[in-house]
Design a protein around this motif. Structure first.
Motif, PDB file in Angstrom:
ATOM      1  N   TYR A  17       0.874  -1.035  -0.039  1.00 33.65           N
ATOM      2  CA  TYR A  17      -0.200  -0.005  -0.128  1.00 33.65           C
ATOM      3  C   TYR A  17       0.899   1.250   0.035  1.00 33.65           C
ATOM      4  CZ  TYR A  17      -3.654  -3.175   1.333  1.00 33.65           C
ATOM      5  OH  TYR A  17      -4.700  -4.375   1.440  1.00 33.65           O
ATOM      6  N   PRO A  18       0.266   2.312  -0.316  1.00 36.41           N
ATOM      7  CA  PRO A  18       1.203   3.606  -0.321  1.00 36.41           C
ATOM      8  C   PRO A  18       1.397   4.053   1.234  1.00 36.41           C
ATOM      9  CG  PRO A  18      -1.292   4.063  -0.951  1.00 36.41           C
ATOM     10  CD  PRO A  18      -1.094   2.553  -0.923  1.00 36.41           C
ATOM     11  N   ARG A  23       0.236   2.830   9.614  1.00 40.07           N
ATOM     12  CA  ARG A  23       0.099   3.107  11.017  1.00 40.07           C
ATOM     13  C   ARG A  23       0.947   2.458  11.883  1.00 40.07           C
ATOM     14  NH1 ARG A  23      -2.018   6.614   8.514  1.00 40.07           N
ATOM     15  NH2 ARG A  23      -3.941   7.880   8.831  1.00 40.07           N
ATOM     16  N   ARG A  24       1.673   2.933  12.922  1.00 37.91           N
ATOM     17  CA  ARG A  24       2.685   2.138  13.752  1.00 37.91           C
ATOM     18  C   ARG A  24       1.919   1.625  14.898  1.00 37.91           C
ATOM     19  NH1 ARG A  24       8.583   4.592  15.384  1.00 37.91           N
ATOM     20  NH2 ARG A  24       9.469   2.646  15.604  1.00 37.91           N
ATOM     21  N   CYS A  25       2.111   0.377  15.199  1.00 36.32           N
ATOM     22  CA  CYS A  25       1.562  -0.166  16.464  1.00 36.32           C
ATOM     23  C   CYS A  25       2.336   0.431  17.831  1.00 36.32           C
ATOM     24  CB  CYS A  25       1.792  -1.597  16.328  1.00 36.32           C
ATOM     25  SG  CYS A  25       1.108  -2.509  17.862  1.00 36.32           S
ATOM     26  N   SER A  26       1.630   0.625  18.909  1.00 33.73           N
ATOM     27  CA  SER A  26       2.029   1.364  19.868  1.00 33.73           C
ATOM     28  C   SER A  26       2.997   0.415  20.784  1.00 33.73           C
ATOM     29  CB  SER A  26       1.202   2.072  20.830  1.00 33.73           C
ATOM     30  OG  SER A  26       0.110   1.049  20.950  1.00 33.73           O
ATOM     31  N   ARG A  27       2.683  -0.906  20.581  1.00 29.45           N
ATOM     32  CA  ARG A  27       3.280  -2.017  21.374  1.00 29.45           C
ATOM     33  C   ARG A  27       4.449  -2.755  20.819  1.00 29.45           C
ATOM     34  NH1 ARG A  27       0.027  -7.089  24.168  1.00 29.45           N
ATOM     35  NH2 ARG A  27       1.652  -7.773  25.502  1.00 29.45           N
ATOM     36  N   CYS A  33      -0.563  -1.914   7.678  1.00 25.13           N
ATOM     37  CA  CYS A  33      -1.846  -1.229   6.970  1.00 25.13           C
ATOM     38  C   CYS A  33      -3.155  -0.819   7.769  1.00 25.13           C
ATOM     39  CB  CYS A  33      -1.980  -1.966   5.836  1.00 25.13           C
ATOM     40  SG  CYS A  33      -3.007  -3.396   6.053  1.00 25.13           S
ATOM     41  N   LEU A  34      -3.655  -0.024   7.420  1.00 25.24           N
ATOM     42  CA  LEU A  34      -4.830   0.333   8.178  1.00 25.24           C
ATOM     43  C   LEU A  34      -5.940  -0.994   8.206  1.00 25.24           C
ATOM     44  CD1 LEU A  34      -5.855   3.995   6.828  1.00 25.24           C
ATOM     45  CD2 LEU A  34      -4.745   3.377   9.018  1.00 25.24           C
ATOM     46  N   LEU A  46      -2.983  -0.572  17.656  1.00 26.38           N
ATOM     47  CA  LEU A  46      -2.453  -1.601  17.717  1.00 26.38           C
ATOM     48  C   LEU A  46      -2.820  -2.614  16.516  1.00 26.38           C
ATOM     49  CD1 LEU A  46      -3.953  -2.690  21.441  1.00 26.38           C
ATOM     50  CD2 LEU A  46      -1.697  -2.564  20.857  1.00 26.38           C
ATOM     51  N   CYS A  47      -1.685  -3.474  16.408  1.00 26.67           N
ATOM     52  CA  CYS A  47      -1.976  -4.264  15.358  1.00 26.67           C
ATOM     53  C   CYS A  47      -2.520  -5.623  15.636  1.00 26.67           C
ATOM     54  CB  CYS A  47      -0.366  -4.870  14.625  1.00 26.67           C
ATOM     55  SG  CYS A  47       0.366  -5.898  16.046  1.00 26.67           S
TER      56      CYS A  47
END
Length: 220
Positions: A17-18, A23-27, A33-34, A46-47
């Motif tokens: 994806y572009p 987004r980056r996981c906080s853990r 990707c979204l 969170l992933c």
């Protein structure tokens, strides 16, 4: 002018994806990707992997790093040096390493009474070097050292055969003396036997009948 579109790769869904779709996981501090990321109650990203671990944590008795000690114990049969990346350690333990493991070398120190360090120290390994840039650790198997400086094994290695024979002969010639407790027990038994002999009455001629024998004769 042609427009070049740069795309990133999502490790969960394995699709590209572009960059604005990530987004980056906080853990685990990795970008997804979204479609593979959710928003927490606190508003943190969170992933799906971290969310699944939070909802249903894996059941393991003991420490979180116990699988690492089992892995190193198995590898000790074949090698004395193992180099592992941080990602491979995460796969072994089935969980994410803390951020301090990626930032400071002190987290990998060989100190007792810590759950991460106990995992490799109990298995007989120690950390030789840590490379934070490459994100890899090198474990080395500890060598067993002789605690007693003047042990017979060290003398056996340093001296010649003749001197070893002399040492063995000297040890054979030494008389082993019994302990004081054994001597005291033997003397106590002798005294008891003497007292029993003194207490038993001496009879001349026929020995008198016991009361039990007298009863038998009366019944007959």
């Amino acid at each position: 002018m042609r427009r070049i579109i740069v795309e990133d790769y999502c490790p969960i869904c394995e699709e590209s994806y572009p960059p604005h779709m990530f987004r980056r996981c906080s853990r685990c501090k990795r970008s997804y990707c979204l479609n593979c990321i959710i928003v927490d109650e606190k508003g943190e990203f969170l992933c799906l992997n971290c969310a699944r671990r939070r909802v249903t944590p894996p059941f393991r008795p003991g420490s979180k790093y116990a699988p690492l000690s089992i892995y190193l114990a198995r590898r000790s049969k074949y090698t004395s040096k193992v180099t592992l990346q941080f990602s491979s350690i995460e796969e072994i333990i089935g969980d994410v390493l803390p951020p301090s493991a990626y930032k400071s070398k002190g987290w990998w120190s060989n100190v007792r009474n810590r759950s991460p360090s106990e995992s490799w120290l109990t298995a007989g390994w120690k950390v030789e070097s840590v490379n934070l840039e490459k994100e890899e650790v090198t474990f080395v198997k500890e060598e067993l050292k002789c605690k007693e400086k003047g042990s017979f094994n060290s003398i056996f290695r340093n001296r010649s055969r003749k001197s070893i024979r002399r040492l063995v002969e000297k040890r054979k010639k030494k008389k082993i003396q019994p302990s004081r407790t054994k001597l005291a027990k033997a003397l106590a038994r002798l005294q008891n036997l003497k007292e029993k002999r003194k207490s038993t009455p001496k009879y001349r001629g026929l020995k008198p009948k016991s009361p039990y024998e007298k009863r038998l004769y009366k019944q007959s």
